[in-house]
Design a protein around this motif. Structure first.
Motif, PDB file in Angstrom:
ATOM      1  N   ASN A  54     -29.031  -9.921 -21.654  1.00  0.00           N
ATOM      2  CA  ASN A  54     -29.974  -9.673 -20.563  1.00  0.00           C
ATOM      3  C   ASN A  54     -31.376 -10.140 -20.942  1.00  0.00           C
ATOM      4  O   ASN A  54     -32.112 -10.693 -20.115  1.00  0.00           O
ATOM      5  CB  ASN A  54     -29.989  -8.190 -20.203  1.00  0.00           C
ATOM      6  N   MET A  55     -31.756  -9.884 -22.214  1.00  0.00           N
ATOM      7  CA  MET A  55     -33.053 -10.367 -22.685  1.00  0.00           C
ATOM      8  C   MET A  55     -33.112 -11.892 -22.638  1.00  0.00           C
ATOM      9  O   MET A  55     -34.117 -12.481 -22.207  1.00  0.00           O
ATOM     10  CB  MET A  55     -33.311  -9.874 -24.109  1.00  0.00           C
ATOM     11  N   ALA A  56     -31.996 -12.528 -23.074  1.00  0.00           N
ATOM     12  CA  ALA A  56     -31.965 -13.990 -23.071  1.00  0.00           C
ATOM     13  C   ALA A  56     -32.041 -14.534 -21.648  1.00  0.00           C
ATOM     14  O   ALA A  56     -32.733 -15.518 -21.370  1.00  0.00           O
ATOM     15  CB  ALA A  56     -30.697 -14.489 -23.763  1.00  0.00           C
ATOM     16  N   ILE A  57     -31.333 -13.869 -20.722  1.00  0.00           N
ATOM     17  CA  ILE A  57     -31.354 -14.313 -19.320  1.00  0.00           C
ATOM     18  C   ILE A  57     -32.753 -14.135 -18.728  1.00  0.00           C
ATOM     19  O   ILE A  57     -33.244 -14.991 -17.979  1.00  0.00           O
ATOM     20  CB  ILE A  57     -30.298 -13.540 -18.503  1.00  0.00           C
ATOM     21  N   LYS A  58     -33.394 -12.999 -19.079  1.00  0.00           N
ATOM     22  CA  LYS A  58     -34.745 -12.770 -18.569  1.00  0.00           C
ATOM     23  C   LYS A  58     -35.705 -13.852 -19.074  1.00  0.00           C
ATOM     24  O   LYS A  58     -36.544 -14.372 -18.319  1.00  0.00           O
ATOM     25  CB  LYS A  58     -35.227 -11.388 -19.000  1.00  0.00           C
ATOM     26  N   THR A  59     -35.559 -14.200 -20.341  1.00  0.00           N
ATOM     27  CA  THR A  59     -36.409 -15.249 -20.898  1.00  0.00           C
ATOM     28  C   THR A  59     -36.098 -16.590 -20.250  1.00  0.00           C
ATOM     29  O   THR A  59     -37.009 -17.378 -19.945  1.00  0.00           O
ATOM     30  CB  THR A  59     -36.187 -15.344 -22.417  1.00  0.00           C
ATOM     31  N   LYS A  60     -34.796 -16.854 -20.020  1.00  0.00           N
ATOM     32  CA  LYS A  60     -34.417 -18.092 -19.346  1.00  0.00           C
ATOM     33  C   LYS A  60     -35.011 -18.138 -17.944  1.00  0.00           C
ATOM     34  O   LYS A  60     -35.470 -19.187 -17.471  1.00  0.00           O
ATOM     35  CB  LYS A  60     -32.887 -18.188 -19.291  1.00  0.00           C
ATOM     36  N   ASP A  61     -35.022 -16.979 -17.263  1.00  0.00           N
ATOM     37  CA  ASP A  61     -35.613 -16.932 -15.926  1.00  0.00           C
ATOM     38  C   ASP A  61     -37.111 -17.212 -15.976  1.00  0.00           C
ATOM     39  O   ASP A  61     -37.661 -17.881 -15.084  1.00  0.00           O
ATOM     40  CB  ASP A  61     -35.352 -15.564 -15.287  1.00  0.00           C
ATOM     41  N   SER A 277     -27.002 -13.917 -29.045  1.00  0.00           N
ATOM     42  CA  SER A 277     -26.774 -14.128 -27.613  1.00  0.00           C
ATOM     43  C   SER A 277     -27.678 -15.267 -27.156  1.00  0.00           C
ATOM     44  O   SER A 277     -28.837 -15.344 -27.583  1.00  0.00           O
ATOM     45  CB  SER A 277     -27.090 -12.859 -26.800  1.00  0.00           C
ATOM     46  N   ASP A 278     -27.138 -16.140 -26.310  1.00  0.00           N
ATOM     47  CA  ASP A 278     -27.974 -17.229 -25.802  1.00  0.00           C
ATOM     48  C   ASP A 278     -27.529 -17.602 -24.400  1.00  0.00           C
ATOM     49  O   ASP A 278     -26.403 -17.327 -23.987  1.00  0.00           O
ATOM     50  CB  ASP A 278     -27.888 -18.450 -26.721  1.00  0.00           C
ATOM     51  N   THR A 279     -28.442 -18.202 -23.668  1.00  0.00           N
ATOM     52  CA  THR A 279     -28.168 -18.738 -22.326  1.00  0.00           C
ATOM     53  C   THR A 279     -28.982 -20.000 -22.160  1.00  0.00           C
ATOM     54  O   THR A 279     -29.991 -20.199 -22.849  1.00  0.00           O
ATOM     55  CB  THR A 279     -28.516 -17.706 -21.236  1.00  0.00           C
ATOM     56  N   TRP A 286     -32.777 -26.117 -22.051  1.00  0.00           N
ATOM     57  CA  TRP A 286     -33.135 -25.452 -23.297  1.00  0.00           C
ATOM     58  C   TRP A 286     -32.408 -24.123 -23.423  1.00  0.00           C
ATOM     59  O   TRP A 286     -32.007 -23.507 -22.425  1.00  0.00           O
ATOM     60  CB  TRP A 286     -34.643 -25.228 -23.362  1.00  0.00           C
ATOM     61  N   HIS A 287     -32.276 -23.660 -24.674  1.00  0.00           N
ATOM     62  CA  HIS A 287     -31.560 -22.426 -24.983  1.00  0.00           C
ATOM     63  C   HIS A 287     -32.542 -21.272 -25.170  1.00  0.00           C
ATOM     64  O   HIS A 287     -33.563 -21.415 -25.861  1.00  0.00           O
ATOM     65  CB  HIS A 287     -30.733 -22.585 -26.271  1.00  0.00           C
ATOM     66  N   SER A 288     -32.215 -20.125 -24.556  1.00  0.00           N
ATOM     67  CA  SER A 288     -32.926 -18.875 -24.813  1.00  0.00           C
ATOM     68  C   SER A 288     -32.039 -18.041 -25.733  1.00  0.00           C
ATOM     69  O   SER A 288     -30.918 -17.681 -25.370  1.00  0.00           O
ATOM     70  CB  SER A 288     -33.195 -18.128 -23.502  1.00  0.00           C
ATOM     71  N   VAL A 289     -32.525 -17.728 -26.945  1.00  0.00           N
ATOM     72  CA  VAL A 289     -31.701 -17.119 -27.991  1.00  0.00           C
ATOM     73  C   VAL A 289     -32.303 -15.778 -28.410  1.00  0.00           C
ATOM     74  O   VAL A 289     -33.525 -15.652 -28.560  1.00  0.00           O
ATOM     75  CB  VAL A 289     -31.583 -18.052 -29.223  1.00  0.00           C
TER      76      VAL A 289
END
Length: 606
Positions: A54-61, A277-279, A286-289
């Motif tokens: 969820n943190m990675a998705i939030k950062t990706k967002d 975890s990454d997205t 780019w990857h959010s890790v």
């Protein structure tokens, strides 16, 4: 069960529930408590992994928001007449000042854009002084010729999309005096008149600003954004920005020497010491890790053991009490339902049960009440049907008394008219005779479509003699359905209604069109006229299903018209499994009545 526990069959349902459920629940609670202790470690890891994701998705967002804002800003620059004017009409201090005043408020108030470089390019792509501003004001940038020698220009030339996302390092000196790593979008700037390339855009955001928006609440978790080359673009630890991933503390010196940065993420995911975890961003790729050390989670399991046994004891006591209460909630309505069913068995159809709630027991009570009402309705309907059947049989017997006398009388009148040379009266008598013959149909309820059409044709012939003005009619029937069997007198009442409501009010003027054809596996029978039409409210009322139709409210000119339409709809529902009755009408435009019958879906032998 019968041989081992014979008394069990004779105890009440409430005691059966308690006897079976309580031991089962106690055993289940014990096993669940012990099992939960052993799987708690995995559950904690899964929860943490989901939290990290969820943190990675939030950062990706957040990254996607920055990318979308950057793209929107580039589109705004493309459509901005001030910027276009500076590139097309020549770069002068006055035009630069206008562009600066136009763009600076947007950059100061915005949250994503910290810098902008715009290179005007000539046809040889070697001339043009850059226009550069930051949130603090006008800035300086290297010339376009110097920029063409950087790796960013080479990547842009090789890009299939015509634009690239990358990071500018302070050591590149693209913006002299700016010591921040910048995440940038580099794309050509085009003339909006002919879409030819007239410049080059570099729109940037400080990497440390994006890093500060990352989650910093967990000291054990590390978060960063990396590109496909394994370079850290933003991180919760600002010292990681701009470094290859393999130089981070999670990697050993051996990994640093042997690994390529692009493979660092895959190696880190296979390392059992860390939870990774990454997205991936859909826009930049780019990857959010998010990374966390697994050993820090084991400490949470120490409290689970003692809490498990305490909870087991409390839940066991609560379970025994709740089982007794639930058993009573279930069995009490069942007892009430049994008493009502016994009264129903004795013939009391006024029985009803009233259960509160909308659960299964409440719906069971509702269905029981509905069933009792349906049974009573069916009994009443059967009784009424038998009365109607007796009345129909009596009318049928009465209708068979005089048909031969009627035919003989009409033949005598026809012969007399022929002898006197009055052919018009003869034709009318013959048509009337045909109407009577086809209506009676030898006492049969079913008739072929061609005979029904013949009945309508003779009826309209008589009506046409009645009106001496411009009343005419037209009948079309597909030959393939002329032998289709249907209940008699389905079309004639509709034609009669058309005469009454379309022809008579207009003084005998008008046109009636009868059609019988097939469409999509259905037989369609239509009666259309060009009369006065009907209001929308009356059309909706006439289109109601027979069960919904308020007969008393059908206010139609002729007293029997509403009953005729209702009779047609009831007979359609009786003879056919799939049949529709529909009326379309517009005031001053006319009316069309359509009967739609599914071929092969008929009942009662029709």
């Amino acid at each position: 069960m019968r041989t081992l526990f014979p008394p069990f069959r004779h105890i009440t349902l409430q005691r059966k529930l308690l006897t079976l459920v309580i031991p089962l629940l106690i055993a289940t609670i014990g096993i669940t408590g012990l099992y939960s202790y052993y799987i708690a470690s995995g559950e904690v890891v899964d929860k943490l992994r989901q939290s990290q994701l969820n943190m990675a998705i939030k950062t990706k967002d957040q990254l996607d928001y920055f990318a979308k804002s950057t793209l929107s800003f580039s589109n705004y620059l493309f459509l901005n007449p001030t910027v276009q004017g500076m590139l097309m009409n020549g770069d002068t201090p006055q035009r630069r000042d206008q562009v600066y005043k136009n763009l600076l408020p947007l950059m100061v108030t915005g949250e994503t854009i910290q810098s902008l470089i715009l290179y005007p390019t000539a046809s040889d792509e070697t001339s043009g002084q850059p226009f550069a501003i930051t949130q603090t004001g006008i800035a300086s940038a290297i010339g376009f010729k110097a920029f063409t020698k950087t790796r960013y220009y080479d990547r842009l030339a090789q890009s299939e999309t015509g634009e690239i996302w990358d990071m500018l390092y302070p050591s590149d000196y693209i913006l002299p005096g700016d010591y921040h790593h910048k995440i940038v979008l580099i794309k050509p700037y085009k003339n909006y008149y002919n879409y030819s390339r007239s410049g080059l855009l570099i729109i940037g955001m400080d990497a440390d600003k994006l890093s500060k928006s990352l989650y910093h609440g967990n000291q054990n978790a590390h978060q960063f954004i990396m590109n496909d080359e394994g370079i850290v673009l933003a991180a919760s630890d600002l010292q990681w920005i701009g470094k290859p991933m393999i130089l981070l503390p999670m990697f050993s010196e051996t990994d640093t020497a042997n690994l390529h940065p692009e493979n660092g993420l895959a190696v880190l995911k296979n390392n059992r010491q860390y939870i990774v975890s990454d997205t991936v961003s859909d826009i930049t790729g780019w990857h959010s890790v998010v990374i966390q050390d697994r050993s820090t989670l084991v400490l949470e399991l120490k409290h689970i053991g003692s809490a498990t046994f305490s909870i087991m004891a409390i839940v066991t006591i609560i379970t025994i009490i709740l089982s007794w209460v639930i058993a009573r909630i279930i069995t009490n309505p069942m007892k009430k339902l049994m008493l009502s069913m016994r009264a129903l068995q004795m013939g009391d159809f006024t029985q009803r049960v009233h259960f509160s709630g909308n659960d299964e027991i409440g719906r069971l009570g509702h269905l029981y009440n509905t069933m009792v009402g349906r049974i009573k309705t069916l009994i009443d309907d059967v009784y009424a049907s038998r009365l109607k059947q007796k009345e129909a049989e009596l009318k049928a017997l009465q209708s068979q008394i005089n048909p031969h006398f009627l035919y003989n009388t009409l033949n005598m009148i026809n012969w007399s008219a022929m002898q006197k040379g009055d052919h018009e009266i003869s034709e009318m008598v013959v048509s009337l005779s045909q109407v009577f013959r086809l209506s009676l149909n030898s006492g049969n309820d079913l008739v072929e479509l061609q005979h029904e059409i013949e009945l309508v044709r003779n009826y309209l012939f008589l009506q046409k003699k009645r009106f001496t003005t411009r009343f005419d009619f037209e009948i079309d029937m597909e030959p393939s359905i002329q032998h289709f069997r249907m209940p008699k007198l389905l079309l004639q009442p509709l034609v009669e209604n058309a005469i009454i409501h379309a022809i008579e009010p207009t003084g005998g003027n008008g046109h009636i069109h009868i059609r019988a054809y097939t469409e999509n596996g259905c037989i369609l029978l239509e009666v259309a006229d060009n009369g006065l039409g009907m209001p929308e409210a009356k059309v909706q009322l006439l289109n109601l299903a027979p069960a919904q139709e308020p007969i008393k409210s059908l206010q139609i000119n002729a007293a029997h018209s509403g009953m005729a339409i209702s009779n047609i709809k009831e007979r359609l529902a009786l003879f056919y499994e799939q049949a529709e009755f529909h009326i379309e009408s517009r005031e001053s435009m006319g009316t069309r009545v359509q009967l739609k019958i599914k071929q092969g879906g008929n009942g009662n032998g029709a």
